[in-house]
Write a protein that holds these residues in place. Structure first.
Motif, PDB file in Angstrom:
ATOM      1  N   GLU A 244     140.434  74.790 -65.509  1.00  0.00           N
ATOM      2  CA  GLU A 244     139.093  75.214 -65.923  1.00  0.00           C
ATOM      3  C   GLU A 244     138.143  74.025 -65.817  1.00  0.00           C
ATOM      4  N   ASN A 245     136.886  74.357 -65.659  1.00  0.00           N
ATOM      5  CA  ASN A 245     135.888  73.302 -65.683  1.00  0.00           C
ATOM      6  C   ASN A 245     135.608  72.938 -67.121  1.00  0.00           C
ATOM      7  N   GLN A 246     135.437  71.660 -67.359  1.00  0.00           N
ATOM      8  CA  GLN A 246     135.092  71.231 -68.704  1.00  0.00           C
ATOM      9  C   GLN A 246     133.763  70.502 -68.673  1.00  0.00           C
ATOM     10  N   LEU A 247     133.033  70.651 -69.751  1.00  0.00           N
ATOM     11  CA  LEU A 247     131.683  70.094 -69.778  1.00  0.00           C
ATOM     12  C   LEU A 247     131.651  68.763 -70.518  1.00  0.00           C
ATOM     13  N   HIS A 248     130.996  67.813 -69.892  1.00  0.00           N
ATOM     14  CA  HIS A 248     130.760  66.538 -70.550  1.00  0.00           C
ATOM     15  C   HIS A 248     129.257  66.319 -70.507  1.00  0.00           C
ATOM     16  N   ALA A 249     128.605  66.403 -71.646  1.00  0.00           N
ATOM     17  CA  ALA A 249     127.148  66.234 -71.683  1.00  0.00           C
ATOM     18  C   ALA A 249     126.818  65.136 -72.685  1.00  0.00           C
ATOM     19  N   ALA A 250     126.766  63.923 -72.201  1.00  0.00           N
ATOM     20  CA  ALA A 250     126.540  62.789 -73.088  1.00  0.00           C
ATOM     21  C   ALA A 250     125.082  62.348 -73.042  1.00  0.00           C
ATOM     22  N   VAL A 251     124.690  61.630 -74.071  1.00  0.00           N
ATOM     23  CA  VAL A 251     123.380  60.976 -74.072  1.00  0.00           C
ATOM     24  C   VAL A 251     123.593  59.514 -74.436  1.00  0.00           C
ATOM     25  N   VAL A 252     123.042  58.636 -73.649  1.00  0.00           N
ATOM     26  CA  VAL A 252     123.118  57.208 -73.939  1.00  0.00           C
ATOM     27  C   VAL A 252     121.696  56.687 -74.061  1.00  0.00           C
ATOM     28  N   GLU A 253     121.421  56.034 -75.181  1.00  0.00           N
ATOM     29  CA  GLU A 253     120.089  55.460 -75.377  1.00  0.00           C
ATOM     30  C   GLU A 253     120.201  53.953 -75.557  1.00  0.00           C
ATOM     31  N   ASN A 283     129.837  66.738 -65.245  1.00  0.00           N
ATOM     32  CA  ASN A 283     129.364  65.529 -65.892  1.00  0.00           C
ATOM     33  C   ASN A 283     127.835  65.538 -65.892  1.00  0.00           C
ATOM     34  N   PHE A 284     127.238  66.052 -66.946  1.00  0.00           N
ATOM     35  CA  PHE A 284     125.774  66.185 -67.024  1.00  0.00           C
ATOM     36  C   PHE A 284     125.264  65.223 -68.093  1.00  0.00           C
ATOM     37  N   VAL A 285     124.872  64.057 -67.653  1.00  0.00           N
ATOM     38  CA  VAL A 285     124.644  62.976 -68.584  1.00  0.00           C
ATOM     39  C   VAL A 285     123.195  62.485 -68.524  1.00  0.00           C
ATOM     40  N   THR A 286     122.647  62.166 -69.676  1.00  0.00           N
ATOM     41  CA  THR A 286     121.306  61.578 -69.731  1.00  0.00           C
ATOM     42  C   THR A 286     121.436  60.155 -70.254  1.00  0.00           C
ATOM     43  N   SER A 306     134.668  63.488 -61.580  1.00  0.00           N
ATOM     44  CA  SER A 306     133.885  64.680 -61.913  1.00  0.00           C
ATOM     45  C   SER A 306     133.732  65.649 -60.749  1.00  0.00           C
ATOM     46  N   ALA A 307     133.789  66.933 -61.069  1.00  0.00           N
ATOM     47  CA  ALA A 307     133.563  67.957 -60.054  1.00  0.00           C
ATOM     48  C   ALA A 307     132.083  67.981 -59.705  1.00  0.00           C
ATOM     49  N   VAL A 308     131.245  67.964 -60.728  1.00  0.00           N
ATOM     50  CA  VAL A 308     129.803  67.956 -60.524  1.00  0.00           C
ATOM     51  C   VAL A 308     129.204  66.844 -61.377  1.00  0.00           C
ATOM     52  N   THR A 309     128.445  65.978 -60.764  1.00  0.00           N
ATOM     53  CA  THR A 309     127.796  64.904 -61.511  1.00  0.00           C
ATOM     54  C   THR A 309     126.297  65.093 -61.421  1.00  0.00           C
ATOM     55  N   TRP A 310     125.665  64.832 -62.525  1.00  0.00           N
ATOM     56  CA  TRP A 310     124.224  65.059 -62.654  1.00  0.00           C
ATOM     57  C   TRP A 310     123.782  63.967 -63.614  1.00  0.00           C
ATOM     58  N   LYS A 311     123.364  62.849 -63.059  1.00  0.00           N
ATOM     59  CA  LYS A 311     123.243  61.660 -63.887  1.00  0.00           C
ATOM     60  C   LYS A 311     122.213  60.692 -63.328  1.00  0.00           C
TER      61      LYS A 311
END
Lengths: 478, 418
Positions: A244-253, A283-286, A306-311
């Motif tokens: 299954e796809n798993q979601l990683h949505a992190a925020v780094v400030e 991997n949807f990271v801000t 990551s299958a999909v990276t958005w960073k």
């Protein structure tokens, strides 16, 4: 050549094992109640819960973005579990000896011996397993220097003024869809505070690991470098092999106050899915930094998983003379899709930014650079240089470049360059003629292609990154 | 949808001519598309809000800026006022046929209908508007192997307060050669969409110019679209001055192998003008080359937008594609937005793009001043040099000679506003 590419694609994901650890995991689903429970698990103060609920309301009003050059199945946010913790965490370990041995073995397998090697390497580690931070090493030594390095859940309790002041100050709640979601449900992450004029005595490091099935990881990192301080921070990530796809949505400030310097390095090796694009991490990271006067923030990333990276690790160059840097190597293979790049927002006078992005695409993957350089009306004498190079390996992949340049100040200078090429027959011939086999030749050429970025990484990471790249490329060119 | 558009669509729906089936298709697409806003990627930096409730006269009052003569050009002139062909088609060289779209002979209609929506991507919102509303316009056909030795100049003018939709359709047979000048100009308040489509046959050569000189309050939205067949060659030059809203889309499709395209564009903006240039080079077939040079000078409180896309399809191996965008920003209130894009799906290709934005080199300025030039003179000289490189590359030097004084005048205007 195709055969060899196929071989490379079949390479196993080395961090793909599952650790058999008893864990406490929330049932999948997301509503206000789940957020209240997360908050309660962490015994959070009321202001924190309110902040989360506000973010959740915001998120509900937002729409999932579609502008990135990636194609994936829509995420069912109700099918994800928003909290998972190893059970033995109920009584938090006081020292390493008390940590679940299975957990330690997991990190051992990942090549992160928490204690011994860190002693030698002099790196302080915060390890985040699914939703919680399991162990932080070297706290006392850091404490002596006045450096705070702890899980963010602990910082909420112990340093509420700092957290209140800076949390969400760089990435506002409604910044984007996934950032808003993170604000509502983030479970843990690292918190770093470097006091005025302090040079952090060692490199700080966090390892992230997603273990449980159907969980999402939503970590939140906040680093504050007070005036004149300096810190170097490393981040690494892995996850087990699952269908299954798993979601990683992190925020780094990151907050770099006057004259401070933050160096943030990432080696991202989440599970990329199998050769047909099944499974893998989204991997949807801000990631964003604010630089005050004379401050400097440098992002270095090596993205292979990551299958999909958005960073898009970004810098807001608010103060005069501040500096932003972005060095990136992104390698995609199999069916991976990466849409990554940076934003450099020049607001202050004489601000400078450098962007070096190296994309390598193999297999049937797609690799995009997307960047923004904005020169504001006050950015007198500001300077940007951007270079994006893409290397294609095989004829089934794609390499794309989408740079946005916006200028409102005539004294600012912006330069953007991009090239696309393949490993040329001439280069291969030259290397092979000198006695290197094809594989070594490719590895050497690719390493040379990425050299500008690797030299920015701290030494331990540079070695790891080089190794990662070498394995990923194994046999991919004939 | 804007009230203007709803109104226009009603008018377009009532049109009944030999292109009606095509217009109907476009009308349906248009109804499915959203009115472009700043959230639409293709219109991110240019707002068309002024069109939402705009009203324009549909019929001409007959007053328009008379076209200038161009010395030594010896062109075949076609005057279109508000999209309608005004000049008589006189004697033409053999192998060249020109018709008004409304009077296209039956035997020409089949290919003309294909060309009508053949090269222009249907995602162009105002391209669809033009499909629906451009009832007049010209159709130019160059027979196989024919070299037309006189340039064809299509002069498009608008009358005051009027809305117009112009269409140019052109086909070059294999081994044919032709020069076409699309001459759009005028200072009057008007709204025009001007789209042209070209099918360049095997081994044919097209020399193309788009003079986009609608200034002042003119709203001008247009596009030039090319289908390049096997071994054909395109050399295109776009000259732009800004207006309250100027938008131009250039699309080049390499549908045959070994096609070459050279595209030069430059624009000089002043006052509160906007010029928005989008170019898209689609390398669909292998062994093609494209070279694109875009330069802009932006003064006063004007805005320049450039989006340059190169798309290499899976089969377009051995493609060579280059794009270069350079900008001079002369004022604190001016703005430049540029986005060179690469989208590449083939590995054995060489692609590069570059973009720069800066002001005039202070040292060069100082050098010229130290040689006795005034600052203003020195600035004009340096900006002119920046553009002149592309003017010099224009294959038709008679046209270049006519253009230079126009550019000089523009530079003087730009200087005086600083």
């Amino acid at each position: 050549m195709t055969e060899q590419i196929d071989q490379a694609l079949e390479r196993e994901y080395e961090a793909g094992f599952v650790s058999d650890i008893e864990s406490e995991t929330f049932a999948p689903g997301l509503d206000e109640d789940v957020i209240r429970r997360i908050s309660a698990m962490k015994s959070e103060p009321d202001w924190m819960l309110e902040w989360r609920l506000k973010a959740f309301k915001t998120w509900q009003q937002m729409e999932e973005p579609e502008w990135a050059h990636v194609d994936y199945q829509k995420i069912d946010f109700q099918a994800i579990s928003y909290y998972s913790a190893p059970k033995s965490m109920a009584d938090k370990p006081k020292s390493l000896d008390e940590v679940d041995p299975e957990l330690l073995a997991t990190y051992e397998k990942l090549g992160i011996p928490l204690l011994e090697q860190q002693m030698l390497a002099g790196v302080a580690v915060d390890a985040v397993f699914d939703s919680v931070s399991v162990v932080t090493t070297f706290r006392e030594k850091l404490w002596e220097a006045g450096v705070i390095f702890c899980p963010i859940s602990e910082a909420v309790q112990e340093y509420p003024e700092l957290v209140k002041k800076y949390l969400g100050s760089v990435v506002p709640q409604r910044d984007n869809y996934f950032a808003a979601l993170n604000c509502a449900v983030f479970t843990d992450g690292s918190f770093v505070y470097i006091p005025k004029g302090t040079r952090c005595p060692m490199e700080l490091s966090t390892y992230f690991r997603i273990n449980e099935q159907n969980t999402g990881q939503f970590e939140r990192t906040l680093i504050i470098a007070d005036e004149g301080s300096h810190v170097s921070y490393l981040e690494g990530c892995t996850a087990p092999q699952r269908d299954e796809n798993q979601l990683h949505a992190a925020v780094v400030e990151l907050v770099a106050l006057d004259d401070a310097e933050i160096k943030y390095s990432t080696v991202q090796n989440w599970y990329p899915g199998d050769e047909n694009g099944k499974g893998g991490i989204y991997n949807f990271v801000t990631k964003r930094a604010v630089c005050h006067t004379n401050a400097k923030v440098s992002w270095t990333q090596v993205e292979t998983g990551s299958a999909v990276t958005w960073k898009y690790p970004s810098c807001i160059l608010r103060g005069d003379n501040s500096i932003g840097e972005f060095y990136s190597v992104a390698l995609t293979r199999g069916m991976q899709q990466a849409d990554t790049g940076t934003k450099m927002i020049h607001m202050g006078k004489n601000t400078r930014s450098t962007i070096i992005s190296k994309g390598i695409s193999a297999g049937r993957s797609n690799n995009s650079y997307r960047g923004l350089v904005r020169m504001g009306p006050r950015a007198d004498g500001a300077r940007n240089f951007t270079q994006c190079d893409s290397l294609l390996i095989g004829d089934q992949c794609g390499a794309h470049t989408f740079p946005y340049v916006e200028t409102k100040n005539p004294t600012a200078i912006v330069e953007h360059e991009a090239t696309t090429s393949k490993v040329s027959d001439d280069q291969m011939f030259l290397c092979q003629q000198r006695g290197l086999d094809a594989e070594k030749a490719v590895s050497m050429i690719v390493n040379g292609f990425c050299k500008e970025v690797f030299k920015e990484l701290p030494m331990e990471f540079a070695v790891e990154a080089g190794k990662l790249l070498e394995i990923s490329l194994e046999g991919s060119v004939g | 949808m804007s009230t203007w558009l709803a109104n226009a669509v009603d008018r377009g729906g009532a049109t009944n001519d030999w292109l009606s089936p095509k217009r109907q298709q476009s009308l349906e697409l248009l109804q499915q598309s959203r009115w472009p806003t700043r959230k639409t990627e293709a219109w991110k930096y240019t707002s068309v809000n002024m069109l939402v409730d705009a009203t324009f006269a549909e019929t001409s009052d007959g007053i328009f800026d008379a076209p200038e003569l161009i010395d030594n050009l010896d062109s075949i002139d076609l005057l279109l006022v508000d999209g309608v062909l005004r000049s008589d088609i006189g004697d033409l060289p053999s192998g060249l046929s020109i018709y008004s779209i409304a009077d296209t002979p039956i035997e020409q209609r089949e290919w003309a209908a294909e060309v009508f929506t053949g090269a222009k991507p249907s995602k162009h919102y105002f391209g669809l508007v033009n499909d629906v509303l451009a009832t007049a316009g010209v159709l130019i056909d160059v027979a196989e192997g024919v070299k037309v030795d006189r340039p064809i100049r299509v002069i498009c003018r608008q009358s005051n307060g009027c809305e117009s939709h112009t269409r140019i359709l052109m086909r070059l047979g294999s081994n044919a050669e032709a020069v076409i000048i699309e001459d759009f100009a005028g200072e009057v308040k008007s709204f025009n969409t001007g789209f042209s489509e070209y099918i360049v046959g095997e081994s044919a050569t097209l020399e193309h110019y788009r003079i986009a000189m609608n200034t002042g309050e003119a709203i001008s939205i247009g596009g030039c679209h090319f289908n390049l067949n096997y071994r054909s060659a395109l050399n295109s030059t776009v000259v732009g001055l800004g207006s309250s809203l100027s938008r131009l889309d250039i699309d080049v499709n390499h549908i045959g192998e070994y096609a070459t395209a050279k595209l030069n564009a430059f624009y000089l903006l002043n006052g509160s003008e906007t010029f928005d240039l989008h170019s898209s080079i689609e390398h669909i077939a292998a062994n093609g080359t494209s070279e694109e040079n875009v330069r802009g000078i932006v003064a006063d409180s004007s805005r320049a937008v450039f989006n340059g896309r190169i798309h290499i399809h899976r089969n377009a191996q051995k493609t060579l594609a280059e794009l270069n965008n350079r900008n001079l920003l002369l004022s604190r209130n001016a703005e430049i937005y540029t986005k060179p894009e690469l989208e590449i799906y083939a590995d054995d290709v060489r692609c590069a793009h570059g973009a720069t934005i800066a002001e005039i080199d202070k040292e060069a300025l100082y050098y010229l001043q130290s040689r006795g030039m005034s600052k203003a003179q020195a600035q004009i000289m340096l900006s002119f040099g920046f553009i002149n490189e592309l003017v010099d590359q224009m294959p038709n030097q008679n046209l270049a000679a006519w253009l230079r004084p126009h550019l000089r005048r523009r530079f003087a205007e730009m200087e005086s506003t600083q």
